[in-house]
Design a protein around this motif. Structure first.
Motif, PDB file in Angstrom:
ATOM      1  N   GLN A 109      33.224  13.424 -36.811  1.00 29.80           N
ATOM      2  CA  GLN A 109      32.601  12.129 -37.100  1.00 29.80           C
ATOM      3  C   GLN A 109      31.412  12.241 -38.048  1.00 29.80           C
ATOM      4  OE1 GLN A 109      32.310  11.205 -32.739  1.00 29.80           O
ATOM      5  NE2 GLN A 109      32.910   9.163 -33.419  1.00 29.80           N
ATOM      6  N   HIS A 110      30.789  13.405 -38.089  1.00 28.61           N
ATOM      7  CA  HIS A 110      29.539  13.521 -38.842  1.00 28.61           C
ATOM      8  C   HIS A 110      29.635  14.588 -39.938  1.00 28.61           C
ATOM      9  CE1 HIS A 110      28.397  12.322 -34.581  1.00 28.61           C
ATOM     10  NE2 HIS A 110      28.276  11.223 -35.313  1.00 28.61           N
ATOM     11  N   ALA A 111      30.834  14.752 -40.478  1.00 29.33           N
ATOM     12  CA  ALA A 111      31.067  15.788 -41.492  1.00 29.33           C
ATOM     13  C   ALA A 111      30.200  15.590 -42.728  1.00 29.33           C
ATOM     14  CB  ALA A 111      32.543  15.803 -41.878  1.00 29.33           C
ATOM     15  N   ASN A 112      29.894  14.345 -43.052  1.00 30.27           N
ATOM     16  CA  ASN A 112      29.129  14.051 -44.263  1.00 30.27           C
ATOM     17  C   ASN A 112      27.662  13.731 -43.987  1.00 30.27           C
ATOM     18  OD1 ASN A 112      31.476  14.317 -45.895  1.00 30.27           O
ATOM     19  ND2 ASN A 112      32.096  12.232 -45.350  1.00 30.27           N
ATOM     20  N   TRP A 113      27.239  13.950 -42.771  1.00 32.40           N
ATOM     21  CA  TRP A 113      25.860  13.620 -42.427  1.00 32.40           C
ATOM     22  C   TRP A 113      24.896  14.699 -42.915  1.00 32.40           C
ATOM     23  CZ3 TRP A 113      24.365  10.726 -37.393  1.00 32.40           C
ATOM     24  CH2 TRP A 113      25.082   9.518 -37.321  1.00 32.40           C
TER      25      TRP A 113
ATOM     26  N   ALA B 270      22.805  19.398 -45.265  1.00 27.15           N
ATOM     27  CA  ALA B 270      24.049  19.076 -44.562  1.00 27.15           C
ATOM     28  C   ALA B 270      23.993  19.580 -43.118  1.00 27.15           C
ATOM     29  CB  ALA B 270      25.229  19.695 -45.284  1.00 27.15           C
ATOM     30  N   LEU B 271      24.582  18.803 -42.210  1.00 31.04           N
ATOM     31  CA  LEU B 271      24.626  19.199 -40.806  1.00 31.04           C
ATOM     32  C   LEU B 271      25.813  20.113 -40.508  1.00 31.04           C
ATOM     33  CD1 LEU B 271      23.687  15.868 -38.966  1.00 31.04           C
ATOM     34  CD2 LEU B 271      22.231  17.830 -39.475  1.00 31.04           C
ATOM     35  N   PHE B 272      26.847  20.010 -41.335  1.00 31.21           N
ATOM     36  CA  PHE B 272      28.040  20.825 -41.105  1.00 31.21           C
ATOM     37  C   PHE B 272      28.535  21.431 -42.412  1.00 31.21           C
ATOM     38  CE2 PHE B 272      28.019  17.865 -37.553  1.00 31.21           C
ATOM     39  CZ  PHE B 272      28.265  18.706 -36.476  1.00 31.21           C
TER      40      PHE B 272
ATOM     41  N   ALA C 259      34.010  22.832 -40.572  1.00 33.69           N
ATOM     42  CA  ALA C 259      34.029  22.537 -39.140  1.00 33.69           C
ATOM     43  C   ALA C 259      32.884  23.209 -38.392  1.00 33.69           C
ATOM     44  CB  ALA C 259      35.368  22.973 -38.549  1.00 33.69           C
ATOM     45  N   GLU C 260      32.109  24.013 -39.097  1.00 34.89           N
ATOM     46  CA  GLU C 260      31.048  24.781 -38.441  1.00 34.89           C
ATOM     47  C   GLU C 260      29.674  24.149 -38.682  1.00 34.89           C
ATOM     48  OE1 GLU C 260      31.624  27.345 -36.440  1.00 34.89           O
ATOM     49  OE2 GLU C 260      33.758  26.991 -36.807  1.00 34.89           O
TER      50      GLU C 260
ATOM     51  N   THR D 233      21.540  22.942 -38.836  1.00 35.42           N
ATOM     52  CA  THR D 233      21.893  22.494 -37.489  1.00 35.42           C
ATOM     53  C   THR D 233      21.714  23.619 -36.472  1.00 35.42           C
ATOM     54  OG1 THR D 233      23.480  20.911 -38.395  1.00 35.42           O
ATOM     55  CG2 THR D 233      23.739  21.501 -36.080  1.00 35.42           C
ATOM     56  N   THR D 234      22.094  24.828 -36.854  1.00 36.54           N
ATOM     57  CA  THR D 234      21.933  25.977 -35.962  1.00 36.54           C
ATOM     58  C   THR D 234      20.465  26.218 -35.637  1.00 36.54           C
ATOM     59  OG1 THR D 234      23.937  27.007 -36.854  1.00 36.54           O
ATOM     60  CG2 THR D 234      22.411  28.433 -35.673  1.00 36.54           C
TER      61      THR D 234
END
Length: 256
Positions: A24-28, A137-139, A142-143, A148-149
């Motif tokens: 859902q948040h691939a582009n966030w 980028a948050l992602f 898929a990782e 984000t980490t």
């Protein structure tokens, strides 16, 4: 004077919470900011015990009332007043910013009340996150991205610090060291400002604690934290003075 985080639905600052996922948040993205708009008008913020040494240089450290007290820093003497943050979110003085503030709009939360695992969630109403043009980028596919980490690690450390804070508060309660606090500030016009509704360490009872317990507290680092709290209370007059200078005082005799 101060209130605990809103416990009914969402914690302080958060207007909504959703779990992050790569579908859902691939582009966030998330962006940094020099405007802490979520701090505007917030006069007290939760604090972990690990932060006492840094925070006590800038703020009074108090404890909430009730059966399950938590530490707070005072950023203003009255509800709706933050003497360190301007109306546009600018932090107007170099201060230590508590971790609770720095983690926003992220936090770890249980997706269900019965769940054991915590999931990294965000407040989607924040303008610091979402399908925005600039930011990290948050992602990556898929990782989770490095950003984000790193934020996940920060939130995990915050949760561990929260557990230590709970143990600290339990030890204070075990030895009945907390008392209802009251602060009276007289500015010389015969109408003092009275502040109640919080707790503080009772210095008289602290002096009566057995020597073996004090030695244990000194060895495990608890005793310096207690004194950091007590010493920090001297800053109440500084906060009060800043509030007066900014013209944000309530009517005298008001209980905050």
């Amino acid at each position: 004077m101060a209130t605990a985080p809103q416990n009914s639905a969402l914690p302080l600052f958060y207007k909504d919470l959703i779990p992050l996922n790569s579908q859902q948040h691939a582009n966030w993205k998330t962006r940094s900011t020099d405007k802490a708009t979520w701090l505007v008008g917030v006069n007290s913020v939760p604090l972990t015990v690990e932060e006492f040494p840094q925070a006590q240089r800038n703020f009074p450290i108090i404890f909430t009332s009730g059966e399950n007290p938590v530490p707070l820093v005072l950023m203003g003497m009255n509800e709706g007043v933050n003497v360190f943050v301007d109306e546009d979110g600018t932090v107007n003085t170099p201060i230590y910013v508590p971790a609770y503030v720095r983690r926003y709009p992220f936090m770890l939360a249980r997706l269900r009340p019965d769940a054991e695992e915590l999931s990294l969630c965000v407040d989607p109403t924040s303008d610091l996150i979402g399908e925005i043009e600039e930011g990290e980028a948050l992602f990556s596919g898929a990782e989770p991205s490095e950003t984000t980490t790193n934020m996940l690690k920060f939130c995990e450390n915050f949760e561990m610090a929260g557990s230590k804070t709970g143990n600290f508060m339990a030890e204070l309660k075990k030895h009945d060291l907390l008392m209802d606090g009251e602060l009276n500030i007289d500015i010389g016009n015969g109408q003092p400002f009275n502040y109640r509704g919080f707790q503080m360490v009772d210095e008289n009872k602290l002096r009566e604690v057995r020597g073996d317990i004090l030695r244990q507290w000194n060895q495990n680092g608890m005793l310096p934290l207690i004194y950091a709290h007590l010493f920090s209370l001297d800053l109440v007059r500084d906060i009060f003075g800043r509030q007066m200078a900014q013209g944000k005082m309530p009517q005298p005799m008001a209980n905050a």
